[in-house]
Design a protein around this motif. Structure first.
Motif, short mmCIF file in Angstrom:
data_model
loop_
_atom_site.label_atom_id
_atom_site.label_comp_id
_atom_site.label_asym_id
_atom_site.label_seq_id
_atom_site.Cartn_x
_atom_site.Cartn_y
_atom_site.Cartn_z
N VAL A 1 -7.36 -0.27 4.81
CA VAL A 1 -8.35 0.61 5.43
C VAL A 1 -9.54 -0.19 5.91
O VAL A 1 -10.06 0.02 7.01
N SER B 1 0.82 -1.22 0.00
CA SER B 1 0.00 0.00 0.00
C SER B 1 0.85 1.26 0.00
O SER B 1 0.34 2.35 -0.28
N VAL C 1 2.30 7.73 1.75
CA VAL C 1 0.86 7.69 2.05
C VAL C 1 0.02 8.23 0.90
O VAL C 1 -1.17 8.51 1.07
N ALA D 1 -4.00 -0.45 -0.20
CA ALA D 1 -4.36 0.59 0.76
C ALA D 1 -5.84 0.50 1.12
O ALA D 1 -6.21 0.65 2.30
N TYR E 1 -3.19 6.36 0.25
CA TYR E 1 -4.24 6.62 1.25
C TYR E 1 -4.89 7.98 1.01
O TYR E 1 -6.12 8.12 1.15
#
Length: 293
Positions: A269, A41, A57, A265, A60
């Protein structure tokens, strides 16, 4: 003294010897894939290229700025409502069948049978059930109701699919509740009957408190199941007409658009959301040891 020390050492190691194989399987097939998924991810891997670029990130941030993400979580609300109904109906049947009811073993088999059917087969069966002019429309005409596009109308499709999930998984919850109810000492029912308690009062004061841990477990399974629905909507609609769930969206990102990093990702989550919801549920309704006497 030496013999006693050896006995204590053997006593300490014996449980771990039995737990070794399950722990290895748990780590290899659960924790290692979860860690690998988190690593993916943080990259832009497409699932095919031998190279993976670290993006931090960004996946995300991309995920949480997608408007469709909130939409797929809204779809889960239909399945969550269906799961709540499923628990109530399963508890009702489990309570009835735990007492002396004629043909109760037959009813147990009938109610549990849908859970034994493969999810893909159920999807194809209900495709014919909901199709225009199909079984549901034929029954509706008998009551003077107009036919509908049950899977083609965005206002009806998620309700229809959630109904299929209720039909399929209600039997599993019923069996869980039934086993818990039958573990309650029989003399409690006899004492309650002598005191003049009716069936509702026995349920309220004996059954419900006695199976509280199982109800809590069913609630956790219902929430996690509502967030990770896949088989039925994927087979019956493919996620069309606003019926796309979070898992279907994740599968499409990985295999249709070759965005394995972004899909990882999304999967991470989902895992975090399920764990968070489970933790909150445990905090709000702590598990208590039930002792009925």
């Amino acid at each position: 003294m030496e013999a006693e020390r050896r006995r204590d050492t053997r006593r300490w190691w014996t449980p771990w010897a039995y737990l070794a194989a399950p722990l290895v399987l748990l780590v290899v097939f659960t924790h290692v894939p979860a860690v690998s998924m988190f690593v993916y991810s943080l990259t832009d891997w497409d699932g095919l290229s031998p190279t993976r670029n670290f993006v931090g990130v960004d996946n995300y941030l991309d995920l949480f700025t997608r408007p469709k993400m909130l939409q797929v979580f809204a779809v889960s609300l239909f399945y969550l409502a269906g799961a709540a109904m499923q628990i109530v109906v399963a508890l009702y049947f489990a309570t009835i069948l735990s007492f002396d009811t004629r043909f109760r073993n037959v009813f147990k088999g009938i109610l549990f049978f849908p859970y034994l059917i493969n999810g893909v087969a159920i999807g194809f069966v209900f495709l014919y059930f909901f199709q225009p002019g199909g079984t549901l429309d034929t029954v509706a005409r008998l009551f003077g109701l107009e036919p509908h596009l049950w899977l083609g109308d965005p206002d009806l499709v998620n309700t229809s699919l959630a109904g299929v999930s209720v039909w399929r998984f209600m039997g599993l919850n019923m069996v869980l509740f039934l086993g818990a109810i039958q573990s309650i000492p029989q003399h409690l029912y006899e004492a309650a009957s002598l005191d003049g308690a009716n069936r509702w009062q026995q349920f309220r004061h004996i059954i419900a408190p006695g199976i509280k841990p199982v109800i809590s477990l069913s609630a956790i399974l219902a929430i996690s199941g509502a967030l990770s629905v896949f088989e039925i909507p994927f087979i019956m609609t493919g996620g069309s007409n606003n019926s796309e769930t979070f898992v279907i969206q994740t599968i499409k990102l990985a295999f249709n658009f070759n965005k394995v990093g972004l899909a990882s990702a999304a999967a991470f989550v989902l895992l975090a959301v399920v764990l968070l919801v489970t933790w909150v549920q445990r905090r709000l309704i702590p598990e208590e040891r039930v002792e009925l006497s």
